[in-house]
Design a protein around this motif. Structure first.
Motif, PDB file in Angstrom:
ATOM      1  N   UNK A 141       0.882  -1.071   0.080  1.00 48.99           N
ATOM      2  CA  UNK A 141       0.123   0.060   0.010  1.00 48.99           C
ATOM      3  C   UNK A 141       0.892   1.233   0.028  1.00 48.99           C
ATOM      4  N   UNK A 142       1.815   1.192   0.840  1.00 49.59           N
ATOM      5  CA  UNK A 142       2.782   2.458   0.842  1.00 49.59           C
ATOM      6  C   UNK A 142       3.626   2.637  -0.314  1.00 49.59           C
ATOM      7  N   UNK A 143       3.866   1.650  -1.048  1.00 57.36           N
ATOM      8  CA  UNK A 143       4.377   1.544  -2.373  1.00 57.36           C
ATOM      9  C   UNK A 143       3.447   2.097  -3.387  1.00 57.36           C
ATOM     10  N   UNK A 144       2.377   1.674  -3.435  1.00 58.40           N
ATOM     11  CA  UNK A 144       1.184   2.312  -4.178  1.00 58.40           C
ATOM     12  C   UNK A 144       0.873   3.945  -3.736  1.00 58.40           C
ATOM     13  N   UNK A 145       0.860   4.213  -2.497  1.00 56.51           N
ATOM     14  CA  UNK A 145       0.803   5.822  -2.401  1.00 56.51           C
ATOM     15  C   UNK A 145       2.138   6.503  -2.626  1.00 56.51           C
ATOM     16  N   UNK A 146       3.119   5.640  -2.770  1.00 56.54           N
ATOM     17  CA  UNK A 146       4.437   6.523  -3.239  1.00 56.54           C
ATOM     18  C   UNK A 146       4.108   6.700  -4.864  1.00 56.54           C
ATOM     19  N   UNK A 147       3.768   5.852  -5.650  1.00 61.52           N
ATOM     20  CA  UNK A 147       3.467   5.805  -7.080  1.00 61.52           C
ATOM     21  C   UNK A 147       2.525   6.962  -7.152  1.00 61.52           C
ATOM     22  N   UNK A 190       2.419  10.446  -9.182  1.00 63.31           N
ATOM     23  CA  UNK A 190       1.577  10.776 -10.326  1.00 63.31           C
ATOM     24  C   UNK A 190       0.971  11.981 -10.025  1.00 63.31           C
ATOM     25  N   UNK A 191       0.500  12.370  -8.773  1.00 65.66           N
ATOM     26  CA  UNK A 191      -0.096  13.616  -8.284  1.00 65.66           C
ATOM     27  C   UNK A 191       0.721  14.663  -8.469  1.00 65.66           C
TER      28      UNK A 191
END
Length: 340
Positions: free
Chosen positions: A183-189, A193-194
């Motif tokens: 989840x943290x890796x996805x949040x980093x991506x 993107x943001x």
């Protein structure tokens, strides 16, 4: 007159004893040349109070402890205080012993608000004062109770946690941590993107804002045209509001009523149109006429010489005329009507 050595020694001895007594009494707080008086107090516990300890009023020393006496039962201890200053002590005052671990134990007189004063050599009321350690224990006792409850709660939590952390739970927690890492890796991506989206130069949001700015600029440039359009629209709505819509609706309602009346008459046998639409006789007559015409055409096709002759010397064909249609028209729809 010559004084013998024995007389001198006796006089010096008497003077020394007198000075010793006076000094001892002075150290105990007893004065012989100033104004002083005694004040008594009764305690059950003097908390280490000793002779010559100070007597304080509002932080000022006004006397000393002269003597401390008691009986064999030790149930009551009488303290004799010598006050060197002439002070007025109200009758509702209290004398409490103030224990100081780092200094000397003293007697603290708390003055009351009465208008009458204690006479000399009288007994003052006393109150028991807790020592510093006792006061600290009294203050810490609620805290210790809370700490005890907290320790019990912590023990319960640890027991519950020990029951939860079995091998299966550890495996589940390991899976949760792995999912949390994903989840943290996805949040980093997502944050990257943001950030790309919010880039002030190349971000999609910046381009959208530029488009909005361009659109609003076009609106500002065409403000006069928009004003003209709104003016025309206002004139159009004004003209529409001036139309006599009520009269038009009344006329339309009258027309609809007439149309309903005409349709009602068509559904009845009143009038020519109603007779044509609702009377079956006309239909039957038309069907019979068509049948006869069909028979005539079939007879003409079968016996043409009966009606037209092409020979100058020929004879007119003789034979009986058809009374029924030929087989190719037997199943014609009008026969069913005639049979009925």
């Amino acid at each position: 007159m010559k004084i013998s050595n024995e007389t001198k020694i006796g006089a010096l001895t008497a003077i020394a004893i007198t000075l010793l007594v006076l000094g001892f009494n002075f150290l105990k707080g007893k004065t012989f040349f100033g104004k002083s008086h005694s004040l008594f107090a009764k305690y059950t516990n003097v908390q280490g109070l000793a002779n010559s300890n100070p007597v304080m009023i509002n932080g000022l020393q006004v006397g000393t402890v002269y003597s401390i006496t008691t009986d064999k039962n030790m149930k009551e201890i009488l303290v004799n205080m010598t006050l060197n200053k002439d002070v007025n002590i109200p009758v509702n005052s209290f004398a409490s012993i103030k224990n100081n671990p780092l200094g000397t134990t003293s007697i603290e007189i708390k003055l009351g608000d009465a208008q009458q004063y204690l006479p000399k050599n009288d007994t003052i009321r006393t109150e028991t004062s807790a020592g510093i350690l006792d006061g600290a224990i009294q203050e810490l006792r609620p805290v210790l109770g809370q700490v005890k409850n907290a320790v019990k709660s912590l023990d319960s939590v640890l027991m519950t946690l020990a029951g939860v952390l079995d091998p299966n739970s550890k495996h589940n927690i390991r899976g949760i941590l792995e999912n949390l890492n994903k989840t943290t890796a996805g949040l980093t991506v997502s944050s990257a993107s943001l950030q790309s989206l919010l880039n002030t130069q190349t971000g999609a949001l910046a381009k959208s804002l530029n488009n909005v700015s361009s659109f609003t600029g076009n609106l500002a440039n065409n403000n006069e045209k928009l004003t003209a359009v709104m003016t025309n629209l206002d004139k159009t709505t004004t003209n529409l509001s001036k139309l006599d819509l009520e009269k038009t609706l009344n006329t339309l309602n009258a027309t609809v009523g007439d149309l309903k009346t005409s349709l009602g008459k068509l559904n009845t046998k009143d009038g020519t149109a109603g007779m044509l639409l609702n009377d079956a006789k006309l239909y039957n007559n038309l069907a019979a006429t068509a049948n006869k015409l069909n028979v005539l055409l079939d007879d003409f096709k079968t016996n043409p010489k009966r009606y037209i002759s092409f020979s100058v010397f020929g004879k007119k064909a003789k034979g009986e005329a058809l009374v029924v249609p030929l087989p190719d028209t037997v199943n014609a729809p009008y026969l069913k009507v005639l049979q009925k």
